[in-house]
Scaffold this motif. Structure first.
Motif, PDB file in Angstrom:
ATOM      1  N   UNK A 169       0.831  -1.211   0.000  1.00 41.50           N
ATOM      2  CA  UNK A 169       0.000   0.000   0.000  1.00 41.50           C
ATOM      3  C   UNK A 169       0.866   1.262   0.000  1.00 41.50           C
ATOM      4  N   UNK A 170       1.914   1.262   0.799  1.00 41.13           N
ATOM      5  CA  UNK A 170       2.824   2.419   0.826  1.00 41.13           C
ATOM      6  C   UNK A 170       3.478   2.592  -0.536  1.00 41.13           C
ATOM      7  N   UNK A 171       3.913   1.488  -1.127  1.00 43.82           N
ATOM      8  CA  UNK A 171       4.573   1.548  -2.445  1.00 43.82           C
ATOM      9  C   UNK A 171       3.632   2.096  -3.505  1.00 43.82           C
ATOM     10  N   UNK A 172       2.332   1.761  -3.380  1.00 46.20           N
ATOM     11  CA  UNK A 172       1.351   2.217  -4.376  1.00 46.20           C
ATOM     12  C   UNK A 172       0.681   3.531  -3.979  1.00 46.20           C
ATOM     13  N   UNK A 173       1.061   4.064  -2.820  1.00 49.24           N
ATOM     14  CA  UNK A 173       0.551   5.355  -2.324  1.00 49.24           C
ATOM     15  C   UNK A 173      -0.967   5.369  -2.157  1.00 49.24           C
ATOM     16  N   UNK A 174      -1.494   4.291  -1.601  1.00 45.17           N
ATOM     17  CA  UNK A 174      -2.934   4.202  -1.333  1.00 45.17           C
ATOM     18  C   UNK A 174      -3.131   3.530   0.019  1.00 45.17           C
ATOM     19  N   UNK A 175      -4.327   3.650   0.604  1.00 44.21           N
ATOM     20  CA  UNK A 175      -4.599   2.950   1.863  1.00 44.21           C
ATOM     21  C   UNK A 175      -4.608   1.428   1.665  1.00 44.21           C
ATOM     22  N   UNK A 176      -4.265   0.672   2.712  1.00 43.10           N
ATOM     23  CA  UNK A 176      -4.245  -0.791   2.603  1.00 43.10           C
ATOM     24  C   UNK A 176      -5.585  -1.404   2.195  1.00 43.10           C
ATOM     25  N   UNK A 177      -6.694  -0.793   2.614  1.00 40.82           N
ATOM     26  CA  UNK A 177      -7.988  -1.378   2.245  1.00 40.82           C
ATOM     27  C   UNK A 177      -8.236  -1.285   0.732  1.00 40.82           C
ATOM     28  N   UNK A 178      -7.654  -0.282   0.055  1.00 41.54           N
ATOM     29  CA  UNK A 178      -7.776  -0.209  -1.410  1.00 41.54           C
ATOM     30  C   UNK A 178      -7.036  -1.387  -2.039  1.00 41.54           C
ATOM     31  N   UNK A 179      -5.829  -1.647  -1.529  1.00 35.49           N
ATOM     32  CA  UNK A 179      -5.029  -2.744  -2.063  1.00 35.49           C
ATOM     33  C   UNK A 179      -5.755  -4.072  -1.846  1.00 35.49           C
ATOM     34  N   UNK A 180      -6.337  -4.252  -0.671  1.00 37.80           N
ATOM     35  CA  UNK A 180      -7.097  -5.486  -0.391  1.00 37.80           C
ATOM     36  C   UNK A 180      -8.256  -5.646  -1.370  1.00 37.80           C
ATOM     37  N   UNK A 181      -8.953  -4.565  -1.648  1.00 41.85           N
ATOM     38  CA  UNK A 181     -10.077  -4.628  -2.581  1.00 41.85           C
ATOM     39  C   UNK A 181      -9.585  -4.956  -3.990  1.00 41.85           C
ATOM     40  N   UNK A 182      -8.471  -4.357  -4.407  1.00 43.05           N
ATOM     41  CA  UNK A 182      -7.910  -4.636  -5.730  1.00 43.05           C
ATOM     42  C   UNK A 182      -7.512  -6.102  -5.847  1.00 43.05           C
ATOM     43  N   UNK A 183      -6.861  -6.611  -4.793  1.00 44.02           N
ATOM     44  CA  UNK A 183      -6.420  -8.008  -4.810  1.00 44.02           C
ATOM     45  C   UNK A 183      -7.628  -8.931  -4.866  1.00 44.02           C
ATOM     46  N   UNK A 184      -8.661  -8.611  -4.107  1.00 42.07           N
ATOM     47  CA  UNK A 184      -9.870  -9.426  -4.105  1.00 42.07           C
ATOM     48  C   UNK A 184     -10.481  -9.485  -5.500  1.00 42.07           C
ATOM     49  N   UNK A 185     -10.544  -8.347  -6.154  1.00 44.02           N
ATOM     50  CA  UNK A 185     -11.109  -8.308  -7.507  1.00 44.02           C
ATOM     51  C   UNK A 185     -10.232  -9.097  -8.482  1.00 44.02           C
ATOM     52  N   UNK A 186      -8.911  -8.933  -8.350  1.00 42.39           N
ATOM     53  CA  UNK A 186      -7.983  -9.647  -9.232  1.00 42.39           C
ATOM     54  C   UNK A 186      -8.110 -11.155  -9.050  1.00 42.39           C
ATOM     55  N   UNK A 187      -8.230 -11.590  -7.805  1.00 46.22           N
ATOM     56  CA  UNK A 187      -8.364 -13.022  -7.535  1.00 46.22           C
ATOM     57  C   UNK A 187      -9.644 -13.567  -8.149  1.00 46.22           C
ATOM     58  N   UNK A 188     -10.727 -12.778  -8.055  1.00 42.86           N
ATOM     59  CA  UNK A 188     -11.983 -13.204  -8.666  1.00 42.86           C
ATOM     60  C   UNK A 188     -11.818 -13.411 -10.164  1.00 42.86           C
ATOM     61  N   UNK A 189     -11.103 -12.489 -10.811  1.00 41.56           N
ATOM     62  CA  UNK A 189     -10.880 -12.597 -12.258  1.00 41.56           C
ATOM     63  C   UNK A 189      -9.954 -13.771 -12.585  1.00 41.56           C
ATOM     64  N   UNK A 190      -8.882 -13.922 -11.795  1.00 42.71           N
ATOM     65  CA  UNK A 190      -7.916 -14.991 -12.055  1.00 42.71           C
ATOM     66  C   UNK A 190      -8.531 -16.370 -11.826  1.00 42.71           C
ATOM     67  N   UNK A 191      -9.461 -16.447 -10.899  1.00 41.24           N
ATOM     68  CA  UNK A 191     -10.134 -17.717 -10.612  1.00 41.24           C
ATOM     69  C   UNK A 191     -10.891 -18.224 -11.836  1.00 41.24           C
ATOM     70  N   UNK A 192     -11.325 -17.291 -12.693  1.00 44.39           N
ATOM     71  CA  UNK A 192     -12.061 -17.657 -13.906  1.00 44.39           C
ATOM     72  C   UNK A 192     -11.186 -17.676 -15.149  1.00 44.39           C
ATOM     73  N   UNK A 193      -9.892 -17.430 -14.988  1.00 45.45           N
ATOM     74  CA  UNK A 193      -8.970 -17.397 -16.121  1.00 45.45           C
ATOM     75  C   UNK A 193      -8.352 -18.779 -16.294  1.00 45.45           C
ATOM     76  N   UNK A 194      -8.866 -19.532 -17.237  1.00 47.47           N
ATOM     77  CA  UNK A 194      -8.431 -20.925 -17.432  1.00 47.47           C
ATOM     78  C   UNK A 194      -6.952 -21.025 -17.780  1.00 47.47           C
ATOM     79  N   UNK A 195      -6.437 -20.117 -18.609  1.00 39.14           N
ATOM     80  CA  UNK A 195      -5.019 -20.210 -18.989  1.00 39.14           C
ATOM     81  C   UNK A 195      -4.111 -19.964 -17.786  1.00 39.14           C
ATOM     82  N   UNK A 196      -4.501 -19.039 -16.905  1.00 38.49           N
ATOM     83  CA  UNK A 196      -3.706 -18.782 -15.712  1.00 38.49           C
ATOM     84  C   UNK A 196      -3.723 -19.992 -14.782  1.00 38.49           C
ATOM     85  N   UNK A 197      -4.904 -20.551 -14.545  1.00 38.02           N
ATOM     86  CA  UNK A 197      -5.010 -21.715 -13.668  1.00 38.02           C
ATOM     87  C   UNK A 197      -4.251 -22.912 -14.227  1.00 38.02           C
TER      88      UNK A 197
END
Length: 152
Positions: free
Chosen positions: A118-146
């Motif tokens: 969060x410090x590296x990205x200059x945003x609050x930690x809860x923003x980073x958590x939300x971004x990661x959550x969204x990314x994981x949701x997308x990656x979970x449905x990405x067959x090539x990544x899995x």
């Protein structure tokens, strides 16, 4: 990953390289060879450590990340995987918040705590958590990544 035998062999290779490239008009062989071998070993160590840092034991990842990616039971915890590289490859397929989340996830998988990300990205930690959550949701449905995770 830096055993004595490996370092000794690498040093011998660089000593041979020094013998092949030595010019007697420029000084003594001993000082030239010492510099060539030293620089060669430093480069070798950097390469080995760089490779080690890119390789992550899946057993070392946080259980929440493994669960979210649905690979906890499918892959042995002793399997090595170049997870950050897979995430970088997946990152190019997305944009916006998902891309930020994959970037943050790659940093977190490399061992950087969420607050430091969060410090590296200059945003609050809860923003980073939300971004990661969204990314994981997308990656979970990405067959090539899995399938890339399962291959490694």
């Amino acid at each position: 990953g830096l055993g004595y035998e490996d370092l000794y062999q690498e040093g011998c290779v660089w000593l041979c390289n020094a013998a092949l490239t030595f010019d007697p008009a420029r000084g003594s062989f001993a000082s030239y060879a010492r510099r060539v071998v030293q620089n060669g070993l430093i480069g070798y160590c950097r390469n080995v450590l760089s490779e080690y840092q890119r390789t992550v034991l899946l057993g070392d990842l946080e259980p929440a990340v493994l669960t979210a990616l649905e690979v906890q039971n499918a892959i042995s915890s002793h399997t090595k995987c170049e997870t950050p590289l897979l995430l970088v490859a997946a990152e190019s397929q997305y944009s916006g918040v998902t891309r930020k989340g994959i970037n943050a996830l790659a940093l977190q998988v490399s061992g950087i705590p969420l607050t430091a990300v969060a410090v590296r990205m200059s945003v609050p930690p809860n923003h980073v958590s939300a971004w990661i959550s969204r990314a994981i949701r997308k990656l979970r449905n990405n067959e090539s990544f899995l399938s890339s995770l399962h291959e490694n």
